[in-house]
Write a protein that holds these residues in place. Structure first.
Motif, PDB file in Angstrom:
ATOM      1  N   LEU A 117       1.072  -1.845  -0.301  1.00 46.51           N
ATOM      2  CA  LEU A 117      -0.201   0.359   0.235  1.00 46.51           C
ATOM      3  C   LEU A 117       1.362   1.412  -0.438  1.00 46.51           C
ATOM      4  O   LEU A 117       1.617   1.446   1.133  1.00 46.51           O
ATOM      5  CB  LEU A 117      -0.608  -0.366   1.123  1.00 46.51           C
ATOM      6  N   VAL A 172      -0.719  -0.707  -4.859  1.00 50.46           N
ATOM      7  CA  VAL A 172      -1.947  -0.088  -4.278  1.00 50.46           C
ATOM      8  C   VAL A 172      -1.838   0.996  -3.667  1.00 50.46           C
ATOM      9  O   VAL A 172      -0.783   1.389  -3.608  1.00 50.46           O
ATOM     10  CB  VAL A 172      -2.905  -0.539  -3.489  1.00 50.46           C
ATOM     11  N   HIS A 190      -9.718  -2.405  -0.109  1.00 54.62           N
ATOM     12  CA  HIS A 190      -8.393  -3.229  -0.578  1.00 54.62           C
ATOM     13  C   HIS A 190      -7.920  -3.892   0.980  1.00 54.62           C
ATOM     14  O   HIS A 190      -6.911  -5.280   0.268  1.00 54.62           O
ATOM     15  CB  HIS A 190      -7.234  -2.598  -0.820  1.00 54.62           C
TER      16      HIS A 190
END
Ligand SMILES: Nc1ncnc2c1ncn2[C@@H]1O[C@H](COP(=O)(O)OP(=O)(O)OP(=O)(O)O)[C@@H](O)[C@H]1O
Ligand SMILES: Nc1ccn([C@@H]2O[C@H](COP(=O)(O)O)[C@@H](O)[C@H]2O)c(=O)n1
Length: 194
Positions: A117, A172, A190
């Motif tokens: 992330l 992401v 997510h």
């Protein structure tokens, strides 16, 4: 029977991008285990171990502690939390090629790595947030001189790691410049199946 592998997501972004803040929200929402590499290094420094002085000098200079130290701290913390039962958010790691190599050697086969992330935030906004945090954090690296060095390290050493994972479609990216709540709303989906 082979032991189940713990799920791992790496949380990356510049200093002040909101990694710790968003991890805390994910912990509250999904019961994940948050391990901040920076927090583990600060604890190790405070313990007065043989590595304490080295860690302090590296943190103050905004550089990156050798992976032998950091990966060992992460592995110990994962074991303490219950190896296979847990799902881990590893915040602020891997920050460099040395971090990544150390992780792959020691942990690569032992975990189920999911994704990175990436909290994407401008230097201006990160500076404002860190200088505000400096009023109460007591962190030896929350000052403008250390912060400039941390930005340099981020661009030179950490960004290439994010790019490396991006080439494998493992990143992401979330715009981290909005409010804490708005950023979390983008992150949340997510992790529903994490
Ligand atoms: N979306 C946001 N909007 C405004 N302030 C934020 C936001 N996210 C975090 N902050 C504040 O900015 C400061 C830095 O956030 P945080 O500690 O989560 O960043 P970090 O990426 O973990 O930083 P570091 O890598 O330096 O530890 C904190 O004071 C936090 O409350
Ligand atoms: N993988 C890492 C993570 C952190 N450090 C050092 O700690 C400092 C603070 O980290 P935060 O994530 O809490 O901002 C960072 O600037 C590094 O000096 C590290 O060496 N390796």
């Amino acid at each position: 029977m082979a032991e189940e592998k713990p799920a791992v997501a790496f949380i990356l972004g510049g200093p002040g991008s909101g990694k710790g803040t968003q991890c805390q929200r994910l912990v509250n929402e999904y019961g994940l285990v948050h391990l901040s590499a920076g927090d583990l290094l600060r604890e190790e420094r405070a313990s007065g171990s043989k590595d304490a002085e080295l860690i302090e000098s590296i943190i103050r200079e905004g550089k990156i502690v050798p992976s032998e130290i950091t990966v060992k701290l992460l592995k110990n913390a994962m074991e303490k939390n219950g190896w296979a039962k847990s799902k881990f958010l590893i915040d602020g790691f891997p920050r460099s090629q040395d971090n990544l190599d150390g992780w792959n050697t020691m942990m690569g086969n032992l975990v189920n790595f999911k994704f990175v992330l990436f909290l994407d935030c401008s230097e201006d906004i990160m500076t404002q947030r860190i200088m505000k945090r400096a009023e109460s954090s007591g962190r030896s690296d929350d000052n403008i001189e250390s912060l400039k060095k941390r930005f340099r390290t981020y661009i030179e050493s950490t960004k290439p790691i994010i790019d490396f994972y991006a080439k494998q479609n493992k990143v992401v990216t979330v715009n981290a410049e909005r409010s804490i709540e708005e950023v979390f709303e983008k992150i949340r989906p997510h992790f529903t199946d994490f």
